[in-house]
Design a protein around this motif. Structure first.
Motif, PDB file in Angstrom:
ATOM      1  N   PRO A 148      17.936  47.897  27.163  1.00  0.00           N
ATOM      2  CA  PRO A 148      19.410  47.909  27.142  1.00  0.00           C
ATOM      3  C   PRO A 148      20.018  47.299  28.399  1.00  0.00           C
ATOM      4  O   PRO A 148      21.128  46.764  28.358  1.00  0.00           O
ATOM      5  N   TRP A 149      19.311  47.367  29.501  1.00  0.00           N
ATOM      6  CA  TRP A 149      19.790  46.732  30.739  1.00  0.00           C
ATOM      7  C   TRP A 149      19.922  45.222  30.532  1.00  0.00           C
ATOM      8  O   TRP A 149      20.965  44.625  30.825  1.00  0.00           O
ATOM      9  N   MET A 150      18.870  44.591  30.017  1.00  0.00           N
ATOM     10  CA  MET A 150      18.929  43.149  29.753  1.00  0.00           C
ATOM     11  C   MET A 150      19.948  42.812  28.675  1.00  0.00           C
ATOM     12  O   MET A 150      20.557  41.738  28.700  1.00  0.00           O
ATOM     13  N   LEU A 151      20.157  43.713  27.746  1.00  0.00           N
ATOM     14  CA  LEU A 151      21.028  43.433  26.608  1.00  0.00           C
ATOM     15  C   LEU A 151      22.505  43.545  26.955  1.00  0.00           C
ATOM     16  O   LEU A 151      23.316  42.738  26.509  1.00  0.00           O
ATOM     17  N   LEU A 152      22.898  44.530  27.783  1.00  0.00           N
ATOM     18  CA  LEU A 152      24.312  44.886  27.911  1.00  0.00           C
ATOM     19  C   LEU A 152      24.938  44.536  29.254  1.00  0.00           C
ATOM     20  O   LEU A 152      26.136  44.243  29.299  1.00  0.00           O
ATOM     21  N   VAL A 153      24.175  44.598  30.336  1.00  0.00           N
ATOM     22  CA  VAL A 153      24.797  44.489  31.664  1.00  0.00           C
ATOM     23  C   VAL A 153      25.523  43.163  31.842  1.00  0.00           C
ATOM     24  O   VAL A 153      26.717  43.124  32.195  1.00  0.00           O
ATOM     25  N   LYS A 154      24.865  42.073  31.592  1.00  0.00           N
ATOM     26  CA  LYS A 154      25.485  40.760  31.824  1.00  0.00           C
ATOM     27  C   LYS A 154      26.672  40.506  30.898  1.00  0.00           C
ATOM     28  O   LYS A 154      27.753  40.111  31.365  1.00  0.00           O
ATOM     29  N   PRO A 155      26.580  40.723  29.576  1.00  0.00           N
ATOM     30  CA  PRO A 155      27.768  40.516  28.725  1.00  0.00           C
ATOM     31  C   PRO A 155      28.940  41.425  29.069  1.00  0.00           C
ATOM     32  O   PRO A 155      30.097  40.991  29.031  1.00  0.00           O
ATOM     33  N   LEU A 156      28.667  42.695  29.420  1.00  0.00           N
ATOM     34  CA  LEU A 156      29.767  43.615  29.742  1.00  0.00           C
ATOM     35  C   LEU A 156      30.479  43.211  31.028  1.00  0.00           C
ATOM     36  O   LEU A 156      31.707  43.295  31.121  1.00  0.00           O
ATOM     37  N   ILE A 157      29.726  42.761  32.016  1.00  0.00           N
ATOM     38  CA  ILE A 157      30.359  42.316  33.261  1.00  0.00           C
ATOM     39  C   ILE A 157      31.186  41.058  33.013  1.00  0.00           C
ATOM     40  O   ILE A 157      32.301  40.922  33.542  1.00  0.00           O
ATOM     41  N   LEU A 158      30.663  40.133  32.203  1.00  0.00           N
ATOM     42  CA  LEU A 158      31.443  38.935  31.879  1.00  0.00           C
ATOM     43  C   LEU A 158      32.720  39.301  31.121  1.00  0.00           C
ATOM     44  O   LEU A 158      33.786  38.716  31.356  1.00  0.00           O
ATOM     45  N   ARG A 159      32.615  40.248  30.222  1.00  0.00           N
ATOM     46  CA  ARG A 159      33.809  40.685  29.485  1.00  0.00           C
ATOM     47  C   ARG A 159      34.821  41.327  30.425  1.00  0.00           C
ATOM     48  O   ARG A 159      36.031  41.109  30.292  1.00  0.00           O
ATOM     49  N   ARG A 160      34.331  42.110  31.380  1.00  0.00           N
ATOM     50  CA  ARG A 160      35.239  42.722  32.357  1.00  0.00           C
ATOM     51  C   ARG A 160      35.951  41.665  33.187  1.00  0.00           C
ATOM     52  O   ARG A 160      37.163  41.757  33.429  1.00  0.00           O
ATOM     53  N   ARG A 161      35.227  40.648  33.611  1.00  0.00           N
ATOM     54  CA  ARG A 161      35.860  39.568  34.374  1.00  0.00           C
ATOM     55  C   ARG A 161      36.895  38.843  33.528  1.00  0.00           C
ATOM     56  O   ARG A 161      37.971  38.457  34.017  1.00  0.00           O
ATOM     57  N   GLN A 162      36.585  38.646  32.250  1.00  0.00           N
ATOM     58  CA  GLN A 162      37.530  37.967  31.360  1.00  0.00           C
ATOM     59  C   GLN A 162      38.820  38.767  31.230  1.00  0.00           C
ATOM     60  O   GLN A 162      39.928  38.204  31.246  1.00  0.00           O
ATOM     61  N   GLN A 163      38.703  40.087  31.090  1.00  0.00           N
ATOM     62  CA  GLN A 163      39.902  40.926  30.969  1.00  0.00           C
ATOM     63  C   GLN A 163      40.728  40.897  32.250  1.00  0.00           C
ATOM     64  O   GLN A 163      41.966  40.872  32.206  1.00  0.00           O
ATOM     65  N   MET A 164      40.052  40.878  33.393  1.00  0.00           N
ATOM     66  CA  MET A 164      40.788  40.825  34.665  1.00  0.00           C
ATOM     67  C   MET A 164      41.529  39.499  34.792  1.00  0.00           C
ATOM     68  O   MET A 164      42.671  39.455  35.258  1.00  0.00           O
ATOM     69  N   LEU A 165      40.898  38.401  34.373  1.00  0.00           N
ATOM     70  CA  LEU A 165      41.576  37.109  34.412  1.00  0.00           C
ATOM     71  C   LEU A 165      42.755  37.080  33.454  1.00  0.00           C
ATOM     72  O   LEU A 165      43.796  36.471  33.740  1.00  0.00           O
ATOM     73  N   ALA A 166      42.594  37.750  32.296  1.00  0.00           N
ATOM     74  CA  ALA A 166      43.694  37.780  31.327  1.00  0.00           C
ATOM     75  C   ALA A 166      44.895  38.536  31.887  1.00  0.00           C
ATOM     76  O   ALA A 166      46.034  38.111  31.739  1.00  0.00           O
ATOM     77  N   ARG A 167      44.653  39.680  32.536  1.00  0.00           N
ATOM     78  CA  ARG A 167      45.755  40.431  33.131  1.00  0.00           C
ATOM     79  C   ARG A 167      46.394  39.650  34.273  1.00  0.00           C
ATOM     80  O   ARG A 167      47.610  39.647  34.444  1.00  0.00           O
ATOM     81  N   GLY A 168      45.571  38.966  35.067  1.00  0.00           N
ATOM     82  CA  GLY A 168      46.135  38.159  36.152  1.00  0.00           C
ATOM     83  C   GLY A 168      46.990  37.016  35.631  1.00  0.00           C
ATOM     84  O   GLY A 168      48.038  36.698  36.185  1.00  0.00           O
ATOM     85  N   GLY A 169      46.585  36.409  34.509  1.00  0.00           N
ATOM     86  CA  GLY A 169      47.382  35.337  33.917  1.00  0.00           C
ATOM     87  C   GLY A 169      48.686  35.839  33.364  1.00  0.00           C
ATOM     88  O   GLY A 169      49.720  35.158  33.442  1.00  0.00           O
ATOM     89  N   ALA A 170      48.692  37.079  32.787  1.00  0.00           N
ATOM     90  CA  ALA A 170      49.938  37.641  32.259  1.00  0.00           C
ATOM     91  C   ALA A 170      50.926  37.930  33.374  1.00  0.00           C
ATOM     92  O   ALA A 170      52.138  37.746  33.236  1.00  0.00           O
ATOM     93  N   MET A 171      50.458  38.406  34.512  1.00  0.00           N
ATOM     94  CA  MET A 171      51.339  38.714  35.639  1.00  0.00           C
ATOM     95  C   MET A 171      51.948  37.449  36.230  1.00  0.00           C
ATOM     96  O   MET A 171      53.025  37.480  36.823  1.00  0.00           O
ATOM     97  N   MET A 172      51.294  36.304  36.081  1.00  0.00           N
ATOM     98  CA  MET A 172      51.793  35.030  36.634  1.00  0.00           C
ATOM     99  C   MET A 172      52.568  34.240  35.593  1.00  0.00           C
ATOM    100  O   MET A 172      52.750  33.035  35.726  1.00  0.00           O
ATOM    101  N   GLY A 173      53.065  34.939  34.570  1.00  0.00           N
ATOM    102  CA  GLY A 173      53.893  34.247  33.586  1.00  0.00           C
ATOM    103  C   GLY A 173      53.090  33.618  32.475  1.00  0.00           C
ATOM    104  O   GLY A 173      53.548  32.650  31.862  1.00  0.00           O
ATOM    105  N   HIS A 174      51.938  34.215  32.209  1.00  0.00           N
ATOM    106  CA  HIS A 174      51.067  33.740  31.131  1.00  0.00           C
ATOM    107  C   HIS A 174      50.712  32.268  31.284  1.00  0.00           C
ATOM    108  O   HIS A 174      50.642  31.524  30.320  1.00  0.00           O
ATOM    109  N   GLN A 175      50.510  31.832  32.514  1.00  0.00           N
ATOM    110  CA  GLN A 175      50.125  30.443  32.763  1.00  0.00           C
ATOM    111  C   GLN A 175      48.603  30.348  32.835  1.00  0.00           C
ATOM    112  O   GLN A 175      47.965  31.125  33.542  1.00  0.00           O
ATOM    113  N   GLN A 176      48.072  29.400  32.087  1.00  0.00           N
ATOM    114  CA  GLN A 176      46.623  29.194  32.055  1.00  0.00           C
ATOM    115  C   GLN A 176      46.186  28.463  33.328  1.00  0.00           C
ATOM    116  O   GLN A 176      46.791  27.463  33.714  1.00  0.00           O
TER     117      GLN A 176
END
Length: 802
Positions: free
Chosen positions: A609-637
């Motif tokens: 499960p370490w090999m299966l979940l750790v890397k995808p979950l961390i990437l998903r967390r980074r994606q969500q943080m980038l999404a929130r940061g983009g919304a705060m800056m006026g939804h600019q990509q």
């Protein structure tokens, strides 16, 4: 090893050349061989010259004249020299064409006279035999010959007419029913093709002009050649003398013509290789110039090319030399470009490393800047081959053959060096076992050997305190020959070979996992280090690393006070996963093993499960943080920024690979393509399942080291005992003859079966262990090879054609 372990850092460059200096600059780049560009159509003139050189080569080969190779490598000729070279080739070609036409005409005349000579001889023999044949009547002879008609008083109007000629022998079956014919003993040369053909002389008798017309049509239909044949014997003899005189004169002229043709070809053979090189370089230069884009004013040529960053200075220097040769005052321009295109893979190899690199490239060319298995294969490939082959005598033969090929370089030829099988017949150092003291001293060695083989209880156990035969000095090289007569030979050799195979396999796979760490660190991908490398190492060490310790521990401590108790490795390993105590527990291999094995099981279980979940979950967390940061800056990509040499130096790569970036949405961008995070989960799941299953299957696959070693040893022993030993047991003259026959048969089987077939089998299995078991831990092989514009390729093609 630095250049071979990881491919050269490449860059895409834009090249600006002045029109008058372009030819000389491209010529210098071809001599350098460090720039890769796309090739286009060929030059028409160079193609014509190449065809002319090819014609000369065929003519020279036809006459068996060797092409002179002085080893010179002339530079590409200047454009001004092309006219002189073309004029020279055209002049020599016209001269050769005239000589060939004249020689063909002479050969045709010579063939006709030779055929006429055979017709006169054969018909003269036929008529002489007819005159003296007792079975032929005078009327029949008179109808065929003028002499018979005069002797018999036949009327001239009743005499038969005749037509004589020659025809190919393969056309005779359908033609011979209606004629008399005789075969020509010597083969005649066809003047057009130069081939030897077999022909036969024929003569047809008929009466009347109507039959004469039909006979000639039949001869024309079978492509027979007709010649005049006089009726009287005197006229035939006179014509034969005239034909022989003409043949002698024609033969003298023909020999003079052939000598002149040989002189022309020999003169061309001295320069043919140099012509090929020059024409090949001209073709390559125009081949490359045709891919350049022409600037609007037609004064500048523009192209793009890949090259190694370390070679930029050499390329600049070559371009300056080309500009100076052309007499141009405007220097060329070489600009580095930014690109997201995958660069080619370029390894600097030599004669030794190129062979191993070809083995790796046959599986797949390494991705750009990916760790290259080739430097490790230089050591591990011969080693694993030797483990499977496992024969010092046969290995020595292979070494001698390889040494001979290295010394002779290109002059390769099959070898038939023969030797005995050292592993089963040669005792170099003397055995560490002695059994003579246990038997009657008056017995001969053969009698003792017979008794030893008959004692089934004789077991060679170094730990047995009662074994007085052991002198405690292990055999220094290979396996002690006394095992050949021991009762537990197969058990011992199978055990040690199987355990050694597992140990080598686990070490090889573990090394491959650590090579993957270098890829992660080179890409600065710490997420892959934590999410993939660490659990992979823990899984492999916890499961199979512990097995290696169980194998090496008792072997290392054998005969000491701290030696572990004898125990089955299989039962000890399987007990790692046991949750309850078995009813009939096997004796433990060491004290306190249960706690350690429980800890290893608890360490192995979370790795999947370490090999299966750790890397995808961390990437998903980074994606969500980038999404929130983009919304705060006026939804600019955030827009991707092109960095100098991005995707070339490997420094701007993220955990997802070269050029991958994330945006504020639900996707991860790979260049211009968006990758769904769900695909990352699927990819990671496949990778996890593949790794966990392959650790088990790959470890079992390394047992081929044991299987092939066992097969080779048994085949060697069978050939020794059932073939050569039979000849060695005979005495007297019959024994010498039997030994000669047995040795010849044994040597033939040794070369064909043990050297060639077993060697090929071990090679293929060693290849599989590298491609599948070792390289799948770190190697993708999704790149494409760097193929620079180089004149050396043209020279190799010329050598191959010769």
């Amino acid at each position: 090893m630095g250049d071979l372990f990881r491919s050269q850092e490449m860059t895409l460059c834009q090249l600006f050349l002045q029109a008058e200096a372009a030819y000389a600059c491209v010529s210098e780049l071809g001599e350098l061989g460090l720039v890769q560009g796309n090739l286009s159509t060929k030059s028409a003139a160079a193609t014509r010259w190449s065809g002319s050189c090819a014609t000369w080569r065929e003519e020279i080969r036809k006459d068996g004249i060797p092409i002179l190779d002085t080893g010179d490598n002339p530079e590409a000729p200047n454009p001004r020299e092309m006219v002189d070279l073309e004029a020279t080739l055209e002049k020599l070609e016209n001269e050769l064409r005239e000589v060939n036409a004249y020689a063909e005409s002479l050969k045709k005349n010579f063939l006709e006279l030779t055929e006429l000579k055979h017709i006169l001889r054969k018909t003269q023999t036929f008529f002489e035999e007819a005159l003296h044949d007792q079975h032929m009547t005078e009327e029949a002879v008179g109808l065929m010959t003028e002499e018979g008609m005069m002797a018999g008083g036949q009327a001239a109007g009743l005499r038969l007419q005749s037509v004589a000629g020659v025809i190919l022998r393969e056309r005779l079956p359908a033609f011979e029913r209606m004629l008399w014919r005789a075969e020509i003993d010597t083969a005649l040369e066809d003047p057009a093709t130069g081939d030897k053909v077999l022909k036969s002389v024929f003569i047809i008798f008929f009466q009347g002009e109507q039959l004469k017309t039909r006979v000639k049509k039949i001869c024309e239909g079978f492509r027979a050649t007709l010649y005049p044949c006089p009726d009287s014997q005197a006229e035939r003899r006179e014509m034969a003398i005239s034909v022989m005189t003409r043949i002698e004169d024609l033969n003298t002229v023909l020999n003079t013509t052939v000598d002149h043709r040989m002189r022309v070809l020999m003169a061309a053979a001295k320069n043919l290789r140099l012509w090929f090189i020059k024409v090949g370089k001209i073709k390559a230069i125009y081949h490359t110039l045709n891919m350049f884009n022409v600037e609007a004013t037609n004064k500048c040529l523009i192209a793009e090319a890949w090259c190694a960053v370390d070679d930029l200075d050499k390329i600049h220097l070559a371009l300056r030399r080309g500009t100076e040769r052309a007499g141009s005052s405007i220097p060329p321009i070489l600009n580095r470009m930014s690109t997201r295109e995958m660069p080619p893979t370029y390894f600097r190899v030599n004669k030794l490393t190129s062979g191993f690199q070809s083995i790796i490239d046959a599986y797949g060319v390494a991705s750009y800047r990916e760790a290259n298995p080739s430097p490790f294969a230089i050591v591990t490939f011969p080693f694993l081959f030797a483990v499977m082959y496992g024969d010092f005598g046969h290995g020595t033969l292979m070494f001698l053959a390889a040494l001979w090929m290295v010394l002779r370089e290109k002059q390769l030829a099959p070898t038939a060096k023969l030797s005995e099988i050292w592993a089963t017949s040669v005792n170099i150092f003397g055995s560490g076992w002695s059994v003579r003291g246990q038997f009657n001293q008056s017995l001969t060695p053969d009698q003792i050997r017979t008794q030893v083989r008959g004692i089934e209880s004789l077991q060679l156990n170094p730990n047995d305190a009662q074994a007085k035969a052991w002198r405690a000095n292990p055999y220094p090289f290979g396996l002690d020959p006394v095992w050949q007569v021991s009762g537990n030979k197969i058990t011992f050799t199978n055990s040690i070979k199987m355990k050694t195979s597992v140990v080598l396999g686990v070490i090889h796979m573990l090394f491959g996992v650590f090579v993957s760490l270098t890829n992660h660190l080179h890409r600065r991908d710490m997420l892959s280090v934590v999410g993939e490398f660490v659990p992979q190492v823990l899984f492999l060490l916890g499961m199979f690393g512990y097995l290696v310790i169980l194998i090496l521990g008792p072997s290392t401590l054998a005969g000491t006070a701290t030696a572990p108790r004898t125990c089955s490795l299989a039962s000890s390993t399987c007990s790692c996963s046991a949750t309850t105590k078995p009813r009939t527990a096997a004796p433990p291999i060491y004290t306190g093993y249960q706690g350690l094995q429980t800890f290893l099981v608890l360490l192995i279980i979370p790795c999947a499960p370490w090999m299966l979940l750790v890397k995808p979950l961390i990437l998903r967390r980074r994606q969500q943080m980038l999404a929130r940061g983009g919304a705060m800056m006026g939804h600019q990509q955030p827009q991707p920024q092109m960095q100098p040499d991005a995707g070339v130096d490997g420094g701007d790569q993220t955990e997802l690979g070269m050029g991958q970036q994330q945006d504020g949405g639900n996707n991860i961008h790979d260049g211009d393509k968006a990758v769904d995070i769900g695909e990352v989960f699927v990819h990671q799941a496949i990778h996890t399942i593949e790794y966990c299953l392959s650790c088990i299957s790959n470890t079992a696959s390394y047992l081929r080291l044991w299987a092939l070693s066992l097969a080779h040893a048994q085949l060697s022993e069978v050939l020794w005992g059932m073939v050569l030993a039979i000849g060695l047991k005979r005495e007297g003259f019959g024994g010498c003859l039997a030994l000669f026959v047995a040795f010849s048969f044994w040597a033939l089987l040794t070369v064909v079966v043990l050297l060639l077939m077993e060697g090929l089998s071990a090679f293929l299995h060693a290849l599989r262990l590298h491609w599948v078991e070792f390289m799948n831990k770190f190697y993708k092989g999704e790149g494409y090879k760097f193929e620079p514009f180089s004149f050396a390729r043209a020279e190799l093609e010329i050598s191959a054609n010769e």
